[in-house]
Each structure stands twice: as structure tokens, then as C-alpha cells.
Scaffold this active site. Structure first.
Site, mmCIF file in Angstrom:
data_model
loop_
_atom_site.group_PDB
_atom_site.id
_atom_site.type_symbol
_atom_site.label_atom_id
_atom_site.label_comp_id
_atom_site.label_asym_id
_atom_site.label_seq_id
_atom_site.Cartn_x
_atom_site.Cartn_y
_atom_site.Cartn_z
ATOM 1 N N ASP A 1 18.030 37.781 75.949
ATOM 2 C CA ASP A 1 17.081 37.122 75.053
ATOM 3 C C ASP A 1 16.875 35.655 75.433
ATOM 4 O O ASP A 1 17.816 34.951 75.807
ATOM 5 C CB ASP A 1 17.655 37.212 73.624
ATOM 6 C CG ASP A 1 16.714 36.648 72.581
ATOM 7 O OD1 ASP A 1 15.589 37.159 72.484
ATOM 8 O OD2 ASP A 1 17.099 35.695 71.871
ATOM 9 N N GLU B 1 13.811 38.275 79.006
ATOM 10 C CA GLU B 1 12.850 38.038 77.934
ATOM 11 C C GLU B 1 12.464 36.573 78.045
ATOM 12 O O GLU B 1 13.125 35.691 77.524
ATOM 13 C CB GLU B 1 13.452 38.364 76.568
ATOM 14 C CG GLU B 1 12.399 38.480 75.484
ATOM 15 C CD GLU B 1 12.287 37.258 74.600
ATOM 16 O OE1 GLU B 1 11.299 37.161 73.862
ATOM 17 O OE2 GLU B 1 13.170 36.390 74.633
#
Ligand code: OTU
Length: 651
Positions: free
Chosen positions: A284, A326
Site C-alpha cells: 500500500d 499501489e
């Protein structure tokens, strides 16, 4: 860095390695460590070489990798070896993904296992299960504020449930993707608690400051990520009596990667989840990993070094496991997360194709593909052994992350055009059927993003509410058109759960205090299984969508040129409503597939004589592989009905 330096350090490390480790069988580990150590050492040195305790830290790094190698099951080690041999395995067109919240989809992890038939029926064989780790009961940013990186949220299940699920998925040849939230922890994480209690070691896990001096310097160049809910990038912690960097929400504390202890902890956590059976780890917010005064604190060179080092370390311990980057950043920055100047991915093998996603939404709003064509033309070519994650919707908002320069080249004024797109999707115009909700409005910069489910943004909700049959038909077509593109563009398509049955916005979040301020919850649904079951009843919307997407997936899996070997050629036609590209195989040219998508609500035409190799009639007759139909041709012109896509081949 001389090779000898890294070799002699490696010798020292191995001489001092703890006996409980060195007594074990580490053959494969040592071979890989030897092969990767030069790179590992030089990266670790670049990041932490100035420290007095550098060698001790390097010792800890290797021991962490070795320990997790010993924890890895024989079954997973076997899989590592198979994947090392078949190293292009993930570029195959056979993979089709879905992202979902286990609680929204099936209540919990146990429920997930009993709903595997549903996703498998659709043809999905890769699941990204959204964050499942322990997080605070209230505000947790949908699980992206982790309070324990090794425990599963008890509301979702247990580690045993996850093992059961992973095993059931393996038996079905399905891949499991889990999140590792690298950039920050919840303020309730033990490290944050220790920092609050005054531990200088743990304060050094984060960026904490006793005054506003340095925070103020940082603020001069840092943008705000959540301007409405979390303005500014620092939060005063009363208990600690210090400011702490919180780029996202105020309860998400940014980790300090200039501290090697943080790097080693997070590597250990990555390896831990790899050992629980995850095939792919979604990293992330990777663009944010390094902070530097005077910069936007995104896409810094050191953030890339950290990712390269994580990859190299994983190559030693669990080489079969892939990373997804991401990084929702500018098109020219995204491809750097595969790693630069390389053939194989040096950082992440897979990256979210946020550019393509945003460009497709632009084409939906404008009913033409001018900016889509321009944006794809400008997208840098990626590495050979790396692939995109192509998606239409996900759990986050839609940011208009395309380039201003491209907007100009497409013939628009950037500020006006962006405003038009936002206004279109929040339904400001009479002819807009979209039911989007604004997100992240920033009055200082004029920036805004959009929340909303695919069905609601595309006008299906509006059309059904109005009972407008024609509009319903168009919305269904548009949903299929977008799926037709993510399934053929090259890369792993990632369907967002609920979209396959046309799930609407869900406004229930407005009744929950910890969610009401974050409109992204409008598109994080709880699946209505009665609605989902209508997929079996022909004539229903659920049936039309589910069966069409299911067919598309089945056909995709048969089309070898849909595998991602950078074998796509954008074809510029004279018709701005069309997005056209070829997928080819250099060795077998006859297998080429021509993808044509018409974003307009009127029929459009494509002069085949303009399309190299496709002057129809030369090789035979055109057939759409998806529908099996022969498309309409008028003279040498292909007619594409409104909101329709074709996957054409000549037979
Ligand atoms: C990611 O988001 C997650 O996908 C979000 O759900 C989280 O809120 C966030 O991290 C914090 O953990 O970091 O690289 O527009 O696109 O915040 C991009 C917001 C991210 C997201 C952005 C994104």
C-alpha cells in the site's frame, strides 16, 4: 561498492549467524543469498551505510530472512521452485482477479471459503482480499490503519480460517493477494503506544518532533492527501507531547524508513504473510515511503531503493511471491515502480494502472476517446517481465490522475476539463446520468475526486430508478465495454466485487459516525445475495451482466495474444469516439486480435483501410471473438454500434 566488500561482509555474517539457524538445512537459501547479496548489500549500504551499527543491522537483516525461510512450509518452497522455472507465469492471460472485502462479500473469512464457487463460476482465479489485520474498532480507514501486523481482525476471523481459505484456493488453482500496509501504522499499534509512553527507540519508528519547526518546513512542499478529513500532514499527540507525521488520516502514523529497524520489521512482516500462503502482496501507498524536506514526499529515489531491497530480500526467502505496487501517481512515475533499466521487475512485478482507469472514465464522460488515446500514447513502455493491474473501480475514489499536457494535446483546457469531468460524475448536468459523490475536495487547490459504484457512475442506477429501458440498455453496454477493455488491454484485470451484478451506491455509511465523513464507503458494498442469485434468471440485469462478463473471461483465457508481453499496439484512427488497439504475437501474426471500443451513444465507423494489416478481406472474414458474430461492414468500413466493443480476428 566492490564485490569483495559485500563478500567479506557476507562471510562475517554467516560466521556469526545464530547456531539455531545455522544448524538447519538452508541450501536453497544460501544459493539465493549468494546470488542476491551484492545487490542487497549495496542497497542496504546506500540507505543505512552511514550508521555506526551498519554491520549489526546487516546481520539482523540476514537472520530475519533466514528465520522466515525456515518458517516457510515445504509446500510453499516447492511452489517457489516451480515459479522460478516458469518465471513468466503471472503474465499469462489465464489470470483474472477480483478485489473484495471479506466482510462485505461473505461476512468473514469462513464465509469467503463457502463463496469461492461464486467467483470461480465467474471465472475469477485471483482474489485480493482487502485488509484483514487487526485494527481499531472505530476509525480504521477500512483496515489501512493496522494495530497488529501479525493478527487477523477477530471480526473477520482467525489465522486458521485464513489457512483454510488459502488451502481451498490453492486446490482450485486460485491466487491469494493480501495487503501489507507499509507506509504507516494505526496510532494504537504497539510501536505507537511505546512511542507515546516516551520510548525514544519507538519514537524513532515514526517522524516525531517537539516543535512545529520541521513540520512547518515539510508542509511547504507536501500536498494534502485527505484535505477534508485530515488537513495537514502532522498531528499533535497530547500523550507523547510531540508532533507526529500523519500524511493520511490523523490516526495513521507514518513509519520512518530512515531507521533500519523499521525496514527490518516490515520485511519480517512481508515474509510472515508470504509464509501464510499469500501468492501476491499488495504494498500500500508505496510512493510515500521516503520523506524529504523540500519535496512532495512522494516518488523519492529512496522509496524506490526500499522497494528494490524488499524485492531482493524476498527473492532469497520466498521467490515465488509477487508484489503489487499501489502507487496512484503521475503516469511517468508509475512505471518506475517496476524498476528502471532492467528486464525483470526490480521492485514490483505488478502495478495498478490508475492512468488507464482514469482515462476510461474520461472517455465515458466525454463519449469520446481523445484523451484516452493521448494518455495511452504517453504512457511509458513498461519492463518486459512486469504487468499491469487493469481495473475500472476499486475501493478508493477516482482521481483524475492523467497529465495536463495530455489534456492540452487532446484539445481541452486542463482546469475546465477536470471540472467538467467531476461535475459530470456528480450528476450536475441534465444529460449526465451519473450518481457520483465528491471526495477529497480541496478548496485551496481546486482539486476533487469522485466516489461511487460502477453501476451508479455509469447511469444504471439512474436508469432503473427512472424505468428508462433504453438508458438501462446503454448502461449495461457501457459496463460491458469497460470490462471488455480491462480484459483485453494486457495485464491482470481486477474486477471490483459487486460490479459483476451491477451493485449501486450504498448510502448506509452516512449513518455510521466513523464512516460518514469518507464518501469512499458509498462504494464498499455488502453483497445482497438475493440480488446476486438473480444472475441465474434470464432477462434480469444481474443475469445480463454476470453472464456476459463470465463469457468474456472464458474467451479471454483462450486468446493467447491477451497474455502480457508488451504486445499491444495503439492504433490511431480518424474517429475520435473509438479506442482501437491490436494485440499481436510476433511469431504467429495470424493470431492478432483487433480491439475496437466505441464510447459514443451513436454508431461509429472505422475505415479498415486505415488500420495496418486489417484491410479486411485480405485474410478472410472478421469475427468478434466475444460474441461469435460477424460485425457489420459497409464497403471497407466497420460499423461499431453504440457503447460496443469488439475483439476481432479474421477467419
Ligand atoms: C491507499 O490509497 C489505500 O488504497 C487507501 O484505501 C488508504 O486510505 C490509503 O492508502 C492509506 O492507507 O496511498 O498511493 O485517493 O488513492 O490514498 C496511493 C486516495 C494511496 C488513495 C490513496 C492511496
Amino acid at each position: 561498492m566492490y564485490e569483495q566488500v559485500s563478500h567479506s561482509l557476507l562471510n562475517d555474517i554467516l560466521n556469526h549467524i545464530k547456531p539455531e539457524i545455522s544448524r538447519q538445512d538452508l541450501r536453497h537459501f544460501y544459493t539465493r543469498l549468494g546470488a542476491n547479496f551484492y545487490a542487497i548489500h549495496s542497497l542496504f549500504y546506500k540507505l543505512y551505510g552511514q550508521r555506526d551499527d551498519f554491520e549489526q543491522q546487516a546481520q539482523r537483516l540476514v537472520e530475519t530472512m533466514a528465520r522466515q525461510y525456515l518458517n516457510r512450509s515445504d509446500k510453499l518452497k516447492q511452489l517457489d521452485i516451480i515459479r522460478e522455472k516458469d518465471y513468466n507465469w503471472f503474465l499469462s492471460q489465464k489470470w483474472v482477479g477480483m478485489a473484495l472485502y471479506s466482510n462485505g462479500f461473505a461476512g468473514n473469512l469462513k464465509g469467503m471459503k463457502s463463496h469461492l464457487n461464486y467467483v470461480q463460476d465467474l471465472g475469477v482465479n485471483l482474489l485480493h482480499i482487502m485488509p484483514i489485520l487487526r485494527c481499531p474498532e472505530g476509525h480504521s480507514d477500512g483496515g489501512y490503519a493496522v494495530s497488529d501486523f501479525r493478527e487477523i481482525d477477530p471480526r473477520i476471523g482467525t489465522l486458521d480460517d485464513l489457512h483454510d481459505l488459502a488451502e481451498a484456493m490453492q486446490q482450485r488453482d486460485m491466487l491469494l493477494t493480501l495487503d501489507v500496509v507499509l507506509n504507516h501504522t494505526s496510532n494504537e499499534h504497539e510501536w505507537a503506544q511505546q512511542a507515546r509512553a516516551g520510548s525514544p527507540d519507538y519514537q524513532d519508528y515514526y517522524y516525531t518532533f517537539d516543535s512545529r519547526n520541521i513540520p512547518d518546513m515539510f508542509e511547504q512542499s507536501m500536498p494534502e492527501i485527505f484535505p477534508e478529513n485530515a488537513p495537514g500532514n502532522f498531528t499533535w499527540d497530547q500523550e507523547m507531547g510531540r508532533w507526529v507525521m500523519t500524511v493520511f488520516n490523523s490516526y495513521q502514523w507514518d513509519l520512518n524508513y530512515s531507521n533500519p529497524a523499521v525496514f527490518i520489521e516490515m520485511l519480517d512482516i512481508i515474509l510472515f504473510w508470504a509464509n501464510q500462503g499469500a501468492d501476491i502482496l499488495r504494498l500500500d501507498a508505496v510512493a510515500f515511503l521516503w520523506k524529504k524536506i523540500g519535496s512532495s514526499c512522494q516518488n523519492e529515489r529512496e522509496a524506490h531503493l526500499i522497494l528494490q531491497l524488499l524485492k531482493d530480500c524476498c527473492q532469497v526467502t520466498c521467490p515465488g511471491v509477487l508484489f503489487i505496487a499501489e502507487a496512484i501517481v503521475a503516469p511517468v512515475e508509475v512505471t518506475k515502480y517496476f524498476g528502471e533499466d532492467a528486464v525483470i521487475a526490480k521492485e514490483c512485478e505488478i502495478a495498478y494502472n490508475a492512468t488507464f482507469m482514469a482515462l476510461m472514465w474520461d472517455a465515458v464522460a466525454t463519449k469520446n476517446a481523445k484523451l484516452l488515446n493521448q494518455g495511452i500514447k504517453s504512457l511509458p513502455v513498461k519492463l518486459e517481465r512486469a504487468t499491469w493491474l487493469n481495473y475500472i473501480r476499486c475501493h478508493d475514489d477516482i482521481g483524475l490522475g492523467f497529465d495536463d499536457q495530455d489534456i492540452v494535446l487532446a484539445g481541452y483546457n486542463p482546469a475546465n476539463h477536470r471540472k467538467f469531468i467531476i461535475d459530470y460524475f456528480i450528476g450536475k448536468f441534465d444529460d449526465s446520468h451519473a450518481r457520483g459523490v465528491p471526495f477529497g475536495q480541496n478548496d485551496k487547490t481546486g482539486d476533487a475526486r469522485i466516489s461511487g459504484s460502477l453501476a451508479s457512475l455509469i447511469g444504471l442506477q439512474y436508469a432503473i430508478e427512472l424505468g428508462d429501458e433504453k438508458a438501462i440498455e446503454n448502461a449495461i453496454k457501457a459496463i460491458l465495454l469497460l470490462h471488455g477493455l480491462i480484459l483485453s488491454f494486457g495485464g491482470i484485470p481486477l474486477i471490483y466485487y459487486g460490479d459483476e451484478i451491477g451493485t449501486w451506491n450504498d448510502s448506509n455509511y452516512l449513518n455510521e459516525p466513523e464512516k460518514m465523513g469518507d464518501s469512499r464507503w458509498v462504494h464498499r458494498p455488502t453483497i445482497d445475495w438475493n440480488k446476486a442469485n438473480r444472475r441465474h434468471t434470464s432477462g434480469t440485469i444481474e443475469y445480463k451482466l454476470f453472464s456476459a462478463i463470465k463469457r468474456m473471461i472464458a474467451v479471454r483465457k483462450e486468446i493467447e495474444v491477451f497474455a502480457d508481453f508488451n504486445n499491444r499496439e495503439l492504433i490511431e484512427s480518424n474517429n475520435p469516439h473509438l479506442f482501437v488497439f491490436g494485440r499481436y504475437n510476433l511469431i504467429k501474426p495470424s493470431e492478432e486480435v483487433l480491439v475496437v471500443a466505441n464510447f459514443d451513444v451513436k454508431p461509429q465507423s472505422l475505415a479498415l483501410t486505415d488500420v495496418k494489416n486489417w484491410a479486411s478481406g485480405q485474410r478472410g472474414q472478421l469475427v468478434d471473438l466475444y460474441s461469435g458474430q460477424k460485425p457489420d461492414l459497409f464497403k471497407k468500413t466497420l460499423i461499431i454500434p453504440p457503447l460496443t466493443f469488439y475483439w476481432l480476428t479474421e477467419v
